[in-house]
Design a protein around this motif. Structure first.
Motif, PDB file in Angstrom:
ATOM      1  N   ALA A   1       0.827  -1.204   0.000  1.00  0.00           N
ATOM      2  CA  ALA A   1       0.000   0.000   0.000  1.00  0.00           C
ATOM      3  C   ALA A   1       0.860   1.251   0.000  1.00  0.00           C
ATOM      4  CB  ALA A   1      -0.922  -0.002   1.222  1.00  0.00           C
ATOM      5  N   GLU A   2       2.125   1.106   0.398  1.00  0.00           N
ATOM      6  CA  GLU A   2       2.997   2.268   0.443  1.00  0.00           C
ATOM      7  C   GLU A   2       3.413   2.713  -0.954  1.00  0.00           C
ATOM      8  OE1 GLU A   2       6.067   2.152   3.292  1.00  0.00           O
ATOM      9  OE2 GLU A   2       4.756   1.431   4.886  1.00  0.00           O
ATOM     10  N   LEU A   3       3.364   1.814  -1.931  1.00  0.00           N
ATOM     11  CA  LEU A   3       3.730   2.193  -3.298  1.00  0.00           C
ATOM     12  C   LEU A   3       2.776   3.234  -3.878  1.00  0.00           C
ATOM     13  CD1 LEU A   3       4.859  -1.261  -4.735  1.00  0.00           C
ATOM     14  CD2 LEU A   3       6.297   0.647  -4.008  1.00  0.00           C
ATOM     15  N   PRO A   4       1.442   2.995  -3.851  1.00  0.00           N
ATOM     16  CA  PRO A   4       0.549   4.060  -4.327  1.00  0.00           C
ATOM     17  C   PRO A   4       0.642   5.311  -3.464  1.00  0.00           C
ATOM     18  CG  PRO A   4      -0.716   2.232  -3.394  1.00  0.00           C
ATOM     19  CD  PRO A   4       0.689   1.760  -3.549  1.00  0.00           C
ATOM     20  N   GLY A   5       0.970   5.154  -2.168  1.00  0.00           N
ATOM     21  CA  GLY A   5       1.156   6.319  -1.311  1.00  0.00           C
ATOM     22  C   GLY A   5       2.298   7.192  -1.799  1.00  0.00           C
ATOM     23  N   LEU A   6       3.381   6.546  -2.231  1.00  0.00           N
ATOM     24  CA  LEU A   6       4.524   7.291  -2.765  1.00  0.00           C
ATOM     25  C   LEU A   6       4.189   7.952  -4.098  1.00  0.00           C
ATOM     26  CD1 LEU A   6       7.406   4.780  -1.979  1.00  0.00           C
ATOM     27  CD2 LEU A   6       7.082   7.041  -0.966  1.00  0.00           C
ATOM     28  N   ILE A   7       3.429   7.230  -4.929  1.00  0.00           N
ATOM     29  CA  ILE A   7       3.048   7.786  -6.234  1.00  0.00           C
ATOM     30  C   ILE A   7       2.176   9.022  -6.047  1.00  0.00           C
ATOM     31  CG2 ILE A   7       1.719   7.339  -8.334  1.00  0.00           C
ATOM     32  CD1 ILE A   7       2.587   4.391  -8.091  1.00  0.00           C
ATOM     33  N   ILE A   8       1.244   8.937  -5.115  1.00  0.00           N
ATOM     34  CA  ILE A   8       0.385  10.089  -4.824  1.00  0.00           C
ATOM     35  C   ILE A   8       1.219  11.258  -4.311  1.00  0.00           C
ATOM     36  CG2 ILE A   8      -1.433  10.941  -3.284  1.00  0.00           C
ATOM     37  CD1 ILE A   8      -2.679   8.135  -3.430  1.00  0.00           C
ATOM     38  N   SER A   9       2.187  10.968  -3.443  1.00  0.00           N
ATOM     39  CA  SER A   9       3.056  12.022  -2.918  1.00  0.00           C
ATOM     40  C   SER A   9       3.824  12.706  -4.046  1.00  0.00           C
ATOM     41  CB  SER A   9       4.050  11.431  -1.917  1.00  0.00           C
ATOM     42  OG  SER A   9       3.393  10.800  -0.846  1.00  0.00           O
ATOM     43  N   ALA A  10       4.411  11.891  -4.928  1.00  0.00           N
ATOM     44  CA  ALA A  10       5.193  12.450  -6.028  1.00  0.00           C
ATOM     45  C   ALA A  10       4.336  13.295  -6.961  1.00  0.00           C
ATOM     46  CB  ALA A  10       5.855  11.316  -6.814  1.00  0.00           C
ATOM     47  N   ALA A  11       3.078  12.874  -7.144  1.00  0.00           N
ATOM     48  CA  ALA A  11       2.197  13.578  -8.072  1.00  0.00           C
ATOM     49  C   ALA A  11       1.659  14.887  -7.510  1.00  0.00           C
ATOM     50  CB  ALA A  11       1.034  12.665  -8.460  1.00  0.00           C
ATOM     51  N   THR A  12       1.590  15.001  -6.188  1.00  0.00           N
ATOM     52  CA  THR A  12       0.923  16.164  -5.584  1.00  0.00           C
ATOM     53  C   THR A  12       1.852  17.137  -4.865  1.00  0.00           C
ATOM     54  OG1 THR A  12       0.477  14.925  -3.532  1.00  0.00           O
ATOM     55  CG2 THR A  12      -1.206  14.856  -5.268  1.00  0.00           C
ATOM     56  N   VAL A  13       3.008  16.648  -4.357  1.00  0.00           N
ATOM     57  CA  VAL A  13       3.804  17.477  -3.456  1.00  0.00           C
ATOM     58  C   VAL A  13       4.324  18.755  -4.110  1.00  0.00           C
ATOM     59  CG1 VAL A  13       5.993  16.292  -3.941  1.00  0.00           C
ATOM     60  CG2 VAL A  13       5.631  17.383  -1.715  1.00  0.00           C
ATOM     61  N   ASP A  14       4.691  18.715  -5.390  1.00  0.00           N
ATOM     62  CA  ASP A  14       5.194  19.906  -6.076  1.00  0.00           C
ATOM     63  C   ASP A  14       4.134  20.568  -6.953  1.00  0.00           C
ATOM     64  OD1 ASP A  14       7.773  20.140  -5.062  1.00  0.00           O
ATOM     65  OD2 ASP A  14       8.581  18.653  -6.458  1.00  0.00           O
ATOM     66  N   ARG A  15       2.952  19.977  -7.027  1.00  0.00           N
ATOM     67  CA  ARG A  15       1.863  20.580  -7.798  1.00  0.00           C
ATOM     68  C   ARG A  15       0.860  21.258  -6.873  1.00  0.00           C
ATOM     69  NH1 ARG A  15       3.255  15.946 -10.627  1.00  0.00           N
ATOM     70  NH2 ARG A  15       3.575  16.230 -12.877  1.00  0.00           N
ATOM     71  N   LEU A  16       0.317  20.492  -5.928  1.00  0.00           N
ATOM     72  CA  LEU A  16      -0.660  21.049  -4.990  1.00  0.00           C
ATOM     73  C   LEU A  16       0.004  21.711  -3.794  1.00  0.00           C
ATOM     74  CD1 LEU A  16      -3.278  18.124  -4.932  1.00  0.00           C
ATOM     75  CD2 LEU A  16      -3.221  20.145  -6.411  1.00  0.00           C
ATOM     76  N   GLY A  17       1.263  21.391  -3.560  1.00  0.00           N
ATOM     77  CA  GLY A  17       1.935  21.925  -2.387  1.00  0.00           C
ATOM     78  C   GLY A  17       1.905  20.941  -1.231  1.00  0.00           C
ATOM     79  N   ARG A  18       2.723  21.225  -0.199  1.00  0.00           N
ATOM     80  CA  ARG A  18       2.837  20.309   0.939  1.00  0.00           C
ATOM     81  C   ARG A  18       1.562  20.297   1.779  1.00  0.00           C
ATOM     82  NH1 ARG A  18       7.034  20.634  -2.478  1.00  0.00           N
ATOM     83  NH2 ARG A  18       9.088  20.882  -1.507  1.00  0.00           N
ATOM     84  N   LYS A  19       1.012  21.472   2.065  1.00  0.00           N
ATOM     85  CA  LYS A  19      -0.131  21.566   2.989  1.00  0.00           C
ATOM     86  C   LYS A  19      -1.387  20.878   2.449  1.00  0.00           C
ATOM     87  CE  LYS A  19      -0.975  25.467   4.987  1.00  0.00           C
ATOM     88  NZ  LYS A  19      -1.209  26.900   5.219  1.00  0.00           N
ATOM     89  N   LEU A  20      -1.749  21.200   1.226  1.00  0.00           N
ATOM     90  CA  LEU A  20      -2.970  20.631   0.647  1.00  0.00           C
ATOM     91  C   LEU A  20      -2.838  19.129   0.457  1.00  0.00           C
ATOM     92  CD1 LEU A  20      -5.769  21.140  -0.453  1.00  0.00           C
ATOM     93  CD2 LEU A  20      -4.760  21.660  -2.694  1.00  0.00           C
ATOM     94  N   SER A  21      -1.650  18.675   0.043  1.00  0.00           N
ATOM     95  CA  SER A  21      -1.431  17.237  -0.161  1.00  0.00           C
ATOM     96  C   SER A  21      -1.576  16.476   1.154  1.00  0.00           C
ATOM     97  CB  SER A  21      -0.032  16.993  -0.742  1.00  0.00           C
ATOM     98  OG  SER A  21       0.122  17.638  -1.974  1.00  0.00           O
ATOM     99  N   MET A  22      -0.947  16.990   2.212  1.00  0.00           N
ATOM    100  CA  MET A  22      -1.005  16.308   3.512  1.00  0.00           C
ATOM    101  C   MET A  22      -2.403  16.281   4.090  1.00  0.00           C
ATOM    102  SD  MET A  22       2.264  17.022   5.977  1.00  0.00           S
ATOM    103  CE  MET A  22       2.565  18.723   5.527  1.00  0.00           C
TER     104      MET A  22
END
Length: 495
Positions: free
Chosen positions: A344-365
């Motif tokens: 389950a951590e693999l899709p978690g990492l993919i989601i992080s990579a896709a959102t962290v620099d696009r949506l930002g840290r706060k909104l992603s978390m």
């Protein structure tokens, strides 16, 4: 360079040289430390029940095997952060690797329960140095790609959890828990083998006034990456800021390396020692960020390790029947379910990579925290095994994403002088959450209180998501700062 017309910072140098072979080598070294920590943490899911069965321990004694590791991490996270901020990143992770590998291997030979607790606590002390490696790697990454590469770095944690789940599945049924402990200590020993070639952080060296050493390392970066350093003289952000304050009406002039070496150590003298470092974290400009970060780290660790333990506990005790036949069956189910949940951590990492620099840290978390609450909600009542595993899979995906992003965000909000101390203390708050979670995930479920257990997780996760929304500023796209005043300045265009 000789005419005194140009200057550059470590950030500008890294951006100029880009991410290349040098950073890949640094990533591999730091990643091995992350694999080691993940494996040592994941094995708690398997060792506790095995030791309980072998030595006839109570549920409380089993929980204590996990809790003492977090107690050790609580001490280590704070201590190694201070060591690395004052004596260098390399010394910080050298000591932690020695303690983790040594105590981890010796714990496989524990003759009794008390010695096992002591050695596992020492392993926790060593594991507390994890934030030192993440901060060290962070300080080598160019700002524009920092979020993406920190997610890649986090993938080593996922690799560690999958390796440990696989190792346990093959080792535990045949060789037993002692072999699992011994084999799980191997990755941390690799840090010691390759320690001699691990470079010190140029940002740390520059801030300490050791600009010549910093330039030497940056030259190695340029050589391996096939690029060149910017022309001019290397300065720290702190030096530039002090110069601007002392000459507010004049044009910014080139600051000599002599000035850089004279001013910076004096500034750093005030940071020596744990008390003054902690006071800086609680200074007016960092106070709100620090307290909110502590809550989020507590909630993240409480939830993450709780979900790891719940994966085996809910299926094993969901109907509160403790027959010998079920106990034997549930051991096989635990290996399978923990192995599945690790992915389950693999899709978690993919989601992080896709959102962290696009949506930002706060909104992603915050989004992942709230989604995790939705996945856990049906588990307030007993569900079939397949649905339970699926819901925990979804929750684990979300909490992996938040854990990944908070380890990117935390080093970004602190200045270099207290970066590893700040992340270390925040991580220590997380260890408190890790110490408490076995009492919830194990004790409450064992006591037929699944609803109370899940509701408590819901409250903690929801509160963490709300705290993320109240973080003072977004760090997406920011350069790392060297001083407290510059670290508290939001970038225009970001909340």
């Amino acid at each position: 360079m000789g005419d005194g017309s140009q200057e550059y910072t470590v950030d500008e140098a890294l951006v100029s040289m880009g991410f290349g072979k040098f950073q890949i080598l640094v990533l591999a070294y730091a990643g091995m430390g992350w694999v080691s920590e993940a494996m040592e943490m994941m094995l708690l899911s398997f060792v506790g029940p095995a030791v309980q069965s072998a030595w006839g321990l109570s549920a409380r004694q089993e929980s204590l095997i996990t809790s003492v590791v977090f107690a050790g991490m609580l001490v280590g996270a704070y201590s190694w952060g201070i060591v690395s901020d004052n004596h260098g990143r390399r010394k910080g992770f050298l000591i932690t690797a020695m303690i983790t590998s040594g105590a981890g291997f010796l714990s496989a030979f524990s003759p009794n329960y008390t010695s096992l607790l002591i050695l596992r606590c020492l392993v926790g002390v060593g594991l507390g140095g994890g934030p030192v490696l993440s901060s060290w790697f962070l300080e080598f990454i160019p700002a524009p790609s920092r979020g993406t590469w920190m997610v890649v770095f986090s993938a080593f944690w996922t690799l560690g959890t999958i390796l440990e789940a696989s190792l346990a599945w093959f080792v535990m049924p045949t060789l037993g828990w002692r072999w699992l402990l011994a084999l799980s200590a191997l990755p941390s020993s690799l840090l010691l083998i390759f320690y001699s070639v691990a470079p010190e952080s140029p940002r740390y060296l520059c801030l300490k006034g050791r600009t010549t050493e910093a330039i030497t390392i940056l030259e190695k970066v340029a050589r391996l990456n096939g690029t060149k350093l910017p022309s001019g003289i290397l300065v720290s952000d702190l030096t530039v800021e002090l110069s601007e304050k002392s000459n507010p009406s004049e044009d910014t002039s080139l600051i000599s390396s002599r000035t850089n070496e004279d001013v910076t150590p004096k500034e750093m003298d005030s940071n020596m020692g744990g008390i003054s470092s902690l006071l800086m974290l609680l200074s007016p400009k960092l106070f709100s960020s620090t307290l909110l970060l502590w809550v989020v780290f507590f909630g993240n660790a409480f939830s993450y390790y709780g979900l790891v333990l719940l994966t085996s506990e809910l299926n094993g005790h969901s109907q509160c029947v403790a027959t010998k036949v079920q106990s034997v069956e549930s051991q096989d189910i635990s290996y399978k379910n923990v192995f599945i949940a690790s992915f389950a951590e693999l899709p978690g990492l993919i989601i992080s990579a896709a959102t962290v620099d696009r949506l930002g840290r706060k909104l992603s978390m915050s989004g992942m925290f709230f989604l995790c609450c939705i996945f856990l909600l049906p588990l307030v009542v007993h569900q079939p095994e397949g649905l339970t595993t699926a819901l925990l899979f979804g929750a684990r995906t979300c909490i992996t994403a938040t854990f990944t992003i908070v380890y990117i965000y935390a080093p970004e909000i602190y200045p270099t002088s207290v970066r590893t101390t700040g992340v270390g203390v925040a991580s220590a708050m997380g260890r408190i959450g890790g110490m408490v979670c076995p009492l919830v995930a194990v004790a409450l479920v064992h006591g037929c209180h699944q609803t109370a257990s899940i509701l408590l997780f819901e409250v903690v996760i929801l509160l963490s998501g709300i705290c993320v929304l109240f973080f003072p500023f977004e760090t997406k796209g920011r350069e790392l700062s060297d001083s407290v005043s510059s670290s508290s300045k939001p970038v225009s265009g970001f909340v």
